[in-house]
Structure formats: structure tokens, C-alpha cells
Design a protein around this motif. Sequence first.
Motif, PDB file in Angstrom:
ATOM      1  N   GLN A 248     -60.901 -43.300 -27.945  1.00 34.65           N
ATOM      2  CA  GLN A 248     -61.055 -42.815 -28.965  1.00 34.65           C
ATOM      3  C   GLN A 248     -61.157 -43.880 -29.850  1.00 34.65           C
ATOM      4  OE1 GLN A 248     -57.352 -40.436 -30.620  1.00 34.65           O
ATOM      5  NE2 GLN A 248     -56.659 -41.218 -28.466  1.00 34.65           N
ATOM      6  N   SER A 249     -61.791 -43.033 -31.311  1.00 36.49           N
ATOM      7  CA  SER A 249     -61.978 -43.882 -32.373  1.00 36.49           C
ATOM      8  C   SER A 249     -61.639 -43.302 -33.530  1.00 36.49           C
ATOM      9  CB  SER A 249     -63.285 -44.476 -31.773  1.00 36.49           C
ATOM     10  OG  SER A 249     -64.072 -45.394 -33.842  1.00 36.49           O
ATOM     11  N   ILE A 250     -61.697 -43.686 -35.030  1.00 34.55           N
ATOM     12  CA  ILE A 250     -60.801 -43.348 -35.502  1.00 34.55           C
ATOM     13  C   ILE A 250     -61.652 -43.664 -36.790  1.00 34.55           C
ATOM     14  CG2 ILE A 250     -59.427 -42.384 -37.598  1.00 34.55           C
ATOM     15  CD1 ILE A 250     -56.805 -43.584 -35.217  1.00 34.55           C
ATOM     16  N   ASP A 251     -62.395 -43.221 -37.296  1.00 31.56           N
ATOM     17  CA  ASP A 251     -63.389 -43.333 -38.698  1.00 31.56           C
ATOM     18  C   ASP A 251     -64.083 -44.149 -38.304  1.00 31.56           C
ATOM     19  OD1 ASP A 251     -62.397 -41.200 -39.914  1.00 31.56           O
ATOM     20  OD2 ASP A 251     -60.554 -42.743 -41.120  1.00 31.56           O
TER      21      ASP A 251
ATOM     22  N   ALA B 275     -56.557 -47.912 -38.726  1.00 33.00           N
ATOM     23  CA  ALA B 275     -55.700 -46.731 -38.403  1.00 33.00           C
ATOM     24  C   ALA B 275     -55.558 -47.482 -37.219  1.00 33.00           C
ATOM     25  CB  ALA B 275     -56.287 -45.363 -38.623  1.00 33.00           C
TER      26      ALA B 275
END
Length: 454
Positions: free
Chosen positions: A405-408, A299
Motif C-alpha cells: 500500500q501507499s499513502i498519498d 505518513a
Amino acid sequence: MLQGANKPFHDYVHVSDGTVDRVIFSDQAVYDMEMERIFARAWNFMCHESQIPKVGDFFLTFIGEESVIATRDKKGELQVLLNSCRHRGNAVCRAESGNARSFLCTYHGWTFGLDGKLIGVPGYKDFYHEQLNKEEWGLIPAGKVQSYKGFVFATMDPEAPDLEDYLGPVGRLGLDLVAERGDEVVVEGIQKSQIGCNWKLAVDNLFDWYHVGISHASAMMTGFGRGRNLPPTIAERTGPGTSDPHAHRVLLGDYGHAIGGPRITPELRAMMAAAGDDPDVTLDERWRDKPAAKAALGAAGADVRGHPNIFPNLWIASNGTQLSLRLPKGPTTTEIWWFTIVDKNLTEEQRRARVFRANHTFGPAGMLEQDDGENWDQSTRQTHGVVARRFPLHFGMNLGHGAPQSIDGGPTFIDAAINEHGQFWTYRAWADWMDAENWAALKRDHVRTPLTPA
Ligand code: FES
Ligand code: FE
């Protein structure tokens, strides 16, 4: 003379206000320490496997200032060997690339196999009385040699973590952004030129999208990429190489790897989709929709259009057609190498167009690097002066703006307007490397990527 050798290198990089002392850009003692603590310890990019596909193929390159031979031995294994005979130190390979059965030293004739073993010594019986232990006098091998998706790296330090761990998610993503485009191979012929600058300023510039509109204004006015009836690239459609200056994405990785630059916005994605069969769009951007590429980029990576740097000195140009090494040649000289990459399945016409565009973008004949080189040369000169050195350089643009931020659980990134996060992260990591006495200390003490799970 090192001004402040008695203080930690972190004292040159000021986190409180985003500044960096100028002394690190021209001091000989700092430079000598970089050779030892960064280049002799890090994983250094050697070449692409497509450059040495067959037994005996070799490519000459550098680790720090030391010449090394990347080759493929009789078993087909990758080898990286210090290009220095163990007798009097002479170089055993002079050609930049080629194919060899062994390496014969031109001084007294010691001969080394493709795996570095000493296999021939003139006068071995008569003069050495067969008492020279050949096992002990082979070429000095790298501590580790590994490849990631065709990109060959070597470290002289056997204590270094394995390549994939060293790269981490951000370093791997940087290489995925080229490797996942297709069956990529490096075109024969590396462009090489020297610029009178410190190597770190050349690295720092690859994250720098602030300079594009000013430094490259004249290049943009010429429409330099449009020779041979090529349609404009996405960058040319959307402005002077910067796209939307308020839509940038930076990824920060352990050990100093980083990616910084424009993000593919929904508007840009729609423009790409509407471009239909435009060959440049097909070549440069459609690959992202392939399932393997989607999985590799994840992502956070799907929208990245900025330039990755694999610490310390491998720039992967975000157009996917070029790689650059910023090779140190003294504190105020850098040799810039440009590798051009193409998909081996392209038609001859597409291949020529891609090489033409690469040659006219970066490299000694490119429109952009001449502008940049002049600036880096002047910046480096202005780090010598006793007065100038009292005043640090500013890397604080957008510092404190844009939350990590970080996604999953994917890699950490920051979405913000044009910023200097990538540059400043690199200098923080530089100080980590310089202060750590060995790999154990570096692993333990380096600044962790924000949001990295404990
Ligand atoms: Fe290589 Fe003497 S220096 S054989
Ligand atoms: Fe530039």
C-alpha cells in the motif's frame, strides 16, 4: 567453480516459492561477480561528514575489497580515491583515519595531493627527464562522490544515477531515520571484527525479527541494556526486542533498499507519551514529533521502527545510535564495522550513556552480535556441501500475505506479521544487479517497487 555460471542469476532466486539456492553464499565465482557487478557499481557508504570536517581529514574504508581514502581536499570538496599508488600499486595511506597534507607512497616516494593529483616524483628531472605526464598518473578517483544529509557515499561507476535518485524514497527514509533525530555526529573509533560468514547472510539478518526470541534469549534474560542505572528502552518495555510480532511494517525500494521490522502502534505511542521525561524515550523517540522530522518521514515512515538497509551493505540500526557496514572479505568472511552516532548537543552524561548502550548492543563487545555471528558462520559452512547445495533455503515466511500500500503517493509499504519480505526483496534485487551488464541495463530491467507510478 561457479555451479551454473551459464544460467542467469535470477535462476538462483525462486519467486514461485520464496527460496534461494545455497550456492550464492560460498561460491568464489559468484563472489567475484558481486565485486564487479554490485560493489564496483553501487553507491557505497564511506563515512559521515562529521568524521572528515576539515581540509586534509581522511578516513580509510573499502569499496568491495578495495581500499579507498575518503578525504576533504584543499577546496573543502569531498574526494574518494583508490588507495593504490600508480607506480607499483602500494597503499599510499596506512592509517585508518587522521589529517594529512598529502599522501606519500612509502615505496619510492611518489606523492599525491588531497585531490589525488600526482604532485611529487623523486628523480623527476634526472631519471624521468621530465617526460612523465603527472596529469595522467594521479590516484584513481571515484566516479561520483555525493553526500545526503551528512552521509557520504561514493560509486566507482560514473554511469550510476545521482545519489538521491539511487536512494529513492526508501533509501532516503532509511537515512532520515537517523539524520532527523538531531545534530548527529559519529563518535571517534569504529568497532571492527571479522565473522566467518557470507556478507549477504549478515545483511539478511538485519530484517530478521524471527530470530530475536531464540538467538538472543539469553541476552534478553540478562537485561543487558540496563547497566549504569539506565531505564529500560521502549524495546525492553515491550518485550524481547520485537514489540508486537503481528504489527510489522516493511518498505521496499528500487535497487534493493528496504526497511523491515516493528511498527509503532497506537498502544506503543500512548506508552511513549506516558513515559514523560524518561531520558531514553526523549533521546530515542521524541524527535519524531519535530516538524522537520515529520515532513521527512511522511505518513509511512512515522510509524517505522524497523531496520533500514541501503543496498548493498549499510545497516542503519533502528535505535538511531549505530550504523554498520557488512564488508565482504572473500565468499565466507565478512568484516563488520560499527559506527556509533550521537547528537552533539547531548550532555556528557547522556553521551556516555548512549555510547555505553551502543557498545553493549551490537559490535564485538555487544550482547547480540556474538549470538548472530555464530549462526551466520554455521549457515555459511552448510552452503559448501555438494549435497546441501542441492537443497535451497526458505525465505517464504508470510510470502503473499500483506498487500502493498501507499499513502498519498509515498513509499510502498506492507503491514503484516513478522515476515521475510525484506530479505527476499534483497535477494531479488541482488539477482537484478548480477544479471545486468551495466547501469543502463540495471536501470531498465530491475524489478520495480510495487505500486511505483509508471
Ligand atoms: Fe609508490 Fe613506487 S609504488 S612510488
Ligand atoms: Fe540478532
